[in-house]
Design a protein around this motif. Structure first.
Motif, PDB file in Angstrom:
ATOM      1  N   LYS A  60       0.805  -1.210   0.000  1.00  0.00           N
ATOM      2  CA  LYS A  60       0.000   0.000   0.000  1.00  0.00           C
ATOM      3  C   LYS A  60       0.848   1.275   0.000  1.00  0.00           C
ATOM      4  CE  LYS A  60      -1.145   1.244   4.684  1.00  0.00           C
ATOM      5  NZ  LYS A  60      -0.057   1.687   5.270  1.00  0.00           N
ATOM      6  N   HIS A 116       0.636  -6.108   5.676  1.00  0.00           N
ATOM      7  CA  HIS A 116       1.523  -6.775   6.641  1.00  0.00           C
ATOM      8  C   HIS A 116       0.744  -7.338   7.835  1.00  0.00           C
ATOM      9  CE1 HIS A 116       1.600  -2.943   8.897  1.00  0.00           C
ATOM     10  NE2 HIS A 116       2.015  -3.660   9.922  1.00  0.00           N
ATOM     11  N   TYR A 117      -0.496  -6.872   8.058  1.00  0.00           N
ATOM     12  CA  TYR A 117      -1.288  -7.449   9.152  1.00  0.00           C
ATOM     13  C   TYR A 117      -1.543  -8.938   8.937  1.00  0.00           C
ATOM     14  CZ  TYR A 117      -2.218  -3.664  12.350  1.00  0.00           C
ATOM     15  OH  TYR A 117      -2.077  -2.716  13.320  1.00  0.00           O
ATOM     16  N   LYS A 170       0.987 -11.227  10.458  1.00  0.00           N
ATOM     17  CA  LYS A 170       1.153 -11.289  11.917  1.00  0.00           C
ATOM     18  C   LYS A 170       0.713 -12.660  12.409  1.00  0.00           C
ATOM     19  CE  LYS A 170       0.520  -6.344  12.805  1.00  0.00           C
ATOM     20  NZ  LYS A 170       1.702  -5.829  13.481  1.00  0.00           N
ATOM     21  N   GLU A 195      -2.520   3.180  18.433  1.00  0.00           N
ATOM     22  CA  GLU A 195      -1.083   3.461  18.476  1.00  0.00           C
ATOM     23  C   GLU A 195      -0.829   4.630  19.411  1.00  0.00           C
ATOM     24  OE1 GLU A 195       1.041   2.877  14.503  1.00  0.00           O
ATOM     25  OE2 GLU A 195      -0.909   3.640  13.901  1.00  0.00           O
ATOM     26  N   ARG A 204       6.224  11.580   9.160  1.00  0.00           N
ATOM     27  CA  ARG A 204       5.444  11.125   7.999  1.00  0.00           C
ATOM     28  C   ARG A 204       4.284  12.074   7.676  1.00  0.00           C
ATOM     29  NH1 ARG A 204       2.730   6.087   9.183  1.00  0.00           N
ATOM     30  NH2 ARG A 204       2.670   5.409   7.035  1.00  0.00           N
ATOM     31  N   ASP A 241      -5.125   4.763   5.550  1.00  0.00           N
ATOM     32  CA  ASP A 241      -3.863   4.201   6.034  1.00  0.00           C
ATOM     33  C   ASP A 241      -4.086   2.897   6.817  1.00  0.00           C
ATOM     34  OD1 ASP A 241      -0.994   4.491   6.487  1.00  0.00           O
ATOM     35  OD2 ASP A 241      -1.494   4.893   8.582  1.00  0.00           O
ATOM     36  N   MET A 242      -5.185   2.807   7.538  1.00  0.00           N
ATOM     37  CA  MET A 242      -5.393   1.646   8.433  1.00  0.00           C
ATOM     38  C   MET A 242      -6.698   0.889   8.174  1.00  0.00           C
ATOM     39  SD  MET A 242      -2.827   1.370  10.601  1.00  0.00           S
ATOM     40  CE  MET A 242      -3.427   0.407  11.986  1.00  0.00           C
ATOM     41  N   HIS A 258      -5.832  -2.858   6.793  1.00  0.00           N
ATOM     42  CA  HIS A 258      -5.615  -3.715   7.957  1.00  0.00           C
ATOM     43  C   HIS A 258      -6.918  -4.065   8.694  1.00  0.00           C
ATOM     44  CE1 HIS A 258      -1.626  -2.586   7.005  1.00  0.00           C
ATOM     45  NE2 HIS A 258      -1.531  -1.520   7.761  1.00  0.00           N
ATOM     46  N   LYS A 282      -4.019   7.314  16.140  1.00  0.00           N
ATOM     47  CA  LYS A 282      -2.648   7.575  16.583  1.00  0.00           C
ATOM     48  C   LYS A 282      -2.697   8.425  17.846  1.00  0.00           C
ATOM     49  CE  LYS A 282      -0.442   6.933  12.167  1.00  0.00           C
ATOM     50  NZ  LYS A 282       0.104   5.583  12.344  1.00  0.00           N
ATOM     51  N   ARG A 303      -0.553   1.259  22.964  1.00  0.00           N
ATOM     52  CA  ARG A 303      -0.350   0.590  21.677  1.00  0.00           C
ATOM     53  C   ARG A 303      -0.954  -0.808  21.812  1.00  0.00           C
ATOM     54  NH1 ARG A 303       3.733  -2.668  18.835  1.00  0.00           N
ATOM     55  NH2 ARG A 303       3.340  -2.271  16.638  1.00  0.00           N
ATOM     56  N   GLN A 322      -1.316  -7.600  19.380  1.00  0.00           N
ATOM     57  CA  GLN A 322      -0.096  -7.011  19.919  1.00  0.00           C
ATOM     58  C   GLN A 322      -0.456  -6.022  21.015  1.00  0.00           C
ATOM     59  OE1 GLN A 322       1.476  -5.486  16.261  1.00  0.00           O
ATOM     60  NE2 GLN A 322       0.376  -3.565  16.368  1.00  0.00           N
TER      61      GLN A 322
HETATM   62  C1  BG6 Z   1       1.094   0.905   8.549  1.00  0.00           C
HETATM   63  C2  BG6 Z   1       0.609   2.319   8.606  1.00  0.00           C
HETATM   64  O1  BG6 Z   1       0.503   0.212   7.474  1.00  0.00           O
HETATM   65  O2  BG6 Z   1       0.755   0.243   9.746  1.00  0.00           O
HETATM   66  C3  BG6 Z   1       1.192   3.041   9.785  1.00  0.00           C
HETATM   67  O3  BG6 Z   1       0.960   2.993   7.407  1.00  0.00           O
HETATM   68  C4  BG6 Z   1       0.950   2.263  11.048  1.00  0.00           C
HETATM   69  O4  BG6 Z   1       0.669   4.346   9.893  1.00  0.00           O
HETATM   70  C5  BG6 Z   1       1.350   0.815  10.891  1.00  0.00           C
HETATM   71  O5  BG6 Z   1       1.700   2.878  12.077  1.00  0.00           O
HETATM   72  C6  BG6 Z   1       0.928  -0.007  12.084  1.00  0.00           C
HETATM   73  O6  BG6 Z   1       1.474  -1.279  11.960  1.00  0.00           O
HETATM   74  P1  BG6 Z   1       1.794  -2.164  13.239  1.00  0.00           P
HETATM   75  O7  BG6 Z   1       2.311  -3.445  12.690  1.00  0.00           O
HETATM   76  O8  BG6 Z   1       2.795  -1.393  14.044  1.00  0.00           O
HETATM   77  O9  BG6 Z   1       0.490  -2.305  13.944  1.00  0.00           O
END
Ligand code: BG6
Length: 490
Positions: free
Chosen positions: A150, A180-181, A184, A218, A225, A237-238, A242, A337, A342, A375
């Motif tokens: 993305k 990337h989620y 995990k 987060e 950024r 973004d999320m 994700h 954010k 987190r 997480q």
């Molecule tokens: C990214 C976003 O895809 O995922 C970021 O662009 C975000 O803004 C991040 O901080 C969060 O990923 P993770 O693995 O830290 O939850």
């Protein structure tokens, strides 16, 4: 328990944008760790491509710096580092120039039989150009795999255009869209939980589930950024990727088999069943907000350098899935954010027992909850009501049956980073944990009208205190339905 390492076949990996941030923070460390675990065969090569005039030595030094920065020193055994660095090579290439492709082809054609992976760690504006360039020298066959990440579009139209550009040069079965989620460990465990156990399936529906909450919180702000983020926002973004992926995995039907298209077909059905949120419905069922300054940290608009920014750093949504299984069960999503903790977790709240035999006891029963923690402290918790021990009357209280994966897996277990898994899946040719083009488009189809409704109001987002659990309006979103968010405690 130790992790069993199954070596992958020999491959050549080409990283476009090899001297960039993602390569430094994620790709090179992930490849090092897979190499250190002996998953990567001796012959495999990693070729960095960038516009910098690096020679091989300079790129190796860049990689070494990345390892030193992002991997604990105890893992960096000299023989492992040396073995890894030896695999690295660098090619100078301006992808916009046609003459740049021949040297890459010559290098790769030293081993034409190998799997070849092209990781586009560059802006999406270059995806089409690179895919076309690779195809122009025949690097788009059955063994050539294109990996993109993305932002996969800014809205439906741009996502469709991006898909068109890359599928003109590569077949869909050779395209790996990373979220990337999905790499995990606990996300994959969610599928194991649902489809390798008989226990939950009878309860996984509107008869037993009251609602589901999905939270990705987060503590950090957007920091440096800000420029990128201000054109994106939490929704793009999320949520678009994700959070929606997590919702799909929670809600989907069992695939007929654990293979890429079977899983992705089921996720697509969920996306298509999401009740559209347009106009007034979108405004009523969503909340968006920006974080404010706190003592020594600037507000979002200051970080973005845009006092008039309408970009949201927090989103909450009440989503409904109009299908047989989930009719009437809201899925509440929230992400932001600069929040209190987190924390990424999914909470399934079950309905209350149909009749309470303990009505004479002054402690209200609390509904059972299944907490799936992604997480930190990956694991599962099942909250049930139990009786207080001892003879002093009959009192009830909620107890958590806790299974933190780290405890079950033993002290030597290190939770692998998502990229370790995903990169090896590309080499193996397994697309199960990657998004298909139609999935990405279906997610945008649902997201676009929500963003459109926000834009139509012309109003600025709400605000929230840094370090809080989000804006008041998000509490109201739940309170209106007689529900509450689970506290963000880790
Ligand atoms: C990214 C976003 O895809 O995922 C970021 O662009 C975000 O803004 C991040 O901080 C969060 O990923 P993770 O693995 O830290 O939850």
């Amino acid at each position: 328990m130790t992790s069993k390492v199954i070596p992958v076949p020999p491959f050549d990996m080409v990283i476009f944008g090899a001297t960039g941030d993602l390569s430094q923070r994620k790709l090179l460390p992930a490849l090092f760790r897979r190499d250190a675990s002996k998953q990567i065969p001796d012959a495999a090569r990693i070729i960095g491509l960038s516009r910098l005039d690096y020679n091989q030595e300079q790129f190796r030094q860049f990689a070494l710096d990345a390892l030193n920065k992002f991997i604990p020193a105890a893992e960096l055994k000299p023989e492992l580092v040396e073995r890894f660095l030896k695999r690295l090579d660098h090619l100078h290439n301006d992808v916009t120039k046609p003459e740049g492709w021949q040297p890459l082809r010559d290098l790769l054609n030293e081993h034409p039989e190998r799997i070849r992976m092209y990781y586009l760690s560059v802006g999406p504006a270059l995806f089409g150009t690179i895919a076309k360039g690779l195809a122009s020298v025949g690097l788009n066959g059955a063994n050539d795999r294109l990996v993109v990440e993305k932002p996969l579009g800014h809205d439906l139209a741009s996502a469709q255009e991006l898909n068109r550009q890359i599928t003109t040069s590569f077949e869909e079965r050779c395209i790996y869209r990373i979220d990337h989620y999905l790499g995990k460990e606990t996300v994959q465990n969610l599928m194991a939980l649902r489809f390798a156990n008989a226990l939950f399936e009878p309860l996984w529906n509107a008869n037993a589930v009251d609602h589901v909450q999905i939270t990705a919180a987060e503590t950090i702000g957007v920091g440096s950024r800000g420029g990128y983020y201000d054109t994106s926002g939490a929704m793009r973004d999320m949520v678009q990727n994700h959070l929606i992926q997590l919702l799909c995995l929670m809600a989907m039907e069992a695939p007929y088999a654990f293979n890429a298209d079977a899983v992705r077909d089921e996720k697509l059905k969920v996306l298509r069943s999401l009740r559209p949120l347009k106009g007034h419905d979108a405004l009523r069922n969503t909340v968006r907000a920006q974080y404010l300054a706190r003592s020594n940290e600037p507000s979002y608009v200051e970080e973005a350098g845009n006092p008039n920014s309408h970009t949201e750093t927090y989103v909450a949504i009440k989503a409904e899935i109009d299908n047989w299984r989930w009719s009437g069960v809201p899925f509440y999503l929230r992400t932001g954010k600069r929040l209190r903790s987190r924390l990424t977790e999914i909470v399934v709240t079950f309905k209350e027992p149909s009749h309470c035999v303990f009505s004479n006891i002054h402690a209200p029963l609390q509904p059972n909850k299944l907490v799936i923690r992604l997480q930190p402290d990956e694991g599962l918790q099942l909250h049930i009501m139990t009786k207080d021990p001892g003879p002093g009357g009959f009192r009830m209280h909620p107890t958590a049956l806790d299974m933190t994966f780290a405890e079950g897996l033993g002290p030597d277990w290190r939770m692998p980073d998502a990229y370790e898994r995903l990169l090896m899946d590309v080499v193996r040719g397994d697309q199960t944990l990657f998004m298909r083009g139609d999935e990405v488009e279906a997610a945008w189809r649902w997201i676009d009208p929500i963003i459109g409704a926000w834009e139509d109001t012309g109003a600025k987002p709400d605000t929230y205190e840094s370090g809080s659990e989000g804006p008041i309006a998000s509490l109201e979103l739940m309170a209106r339905d007689g529900r509450r968010w689970r506290e963000m405690v880790v």
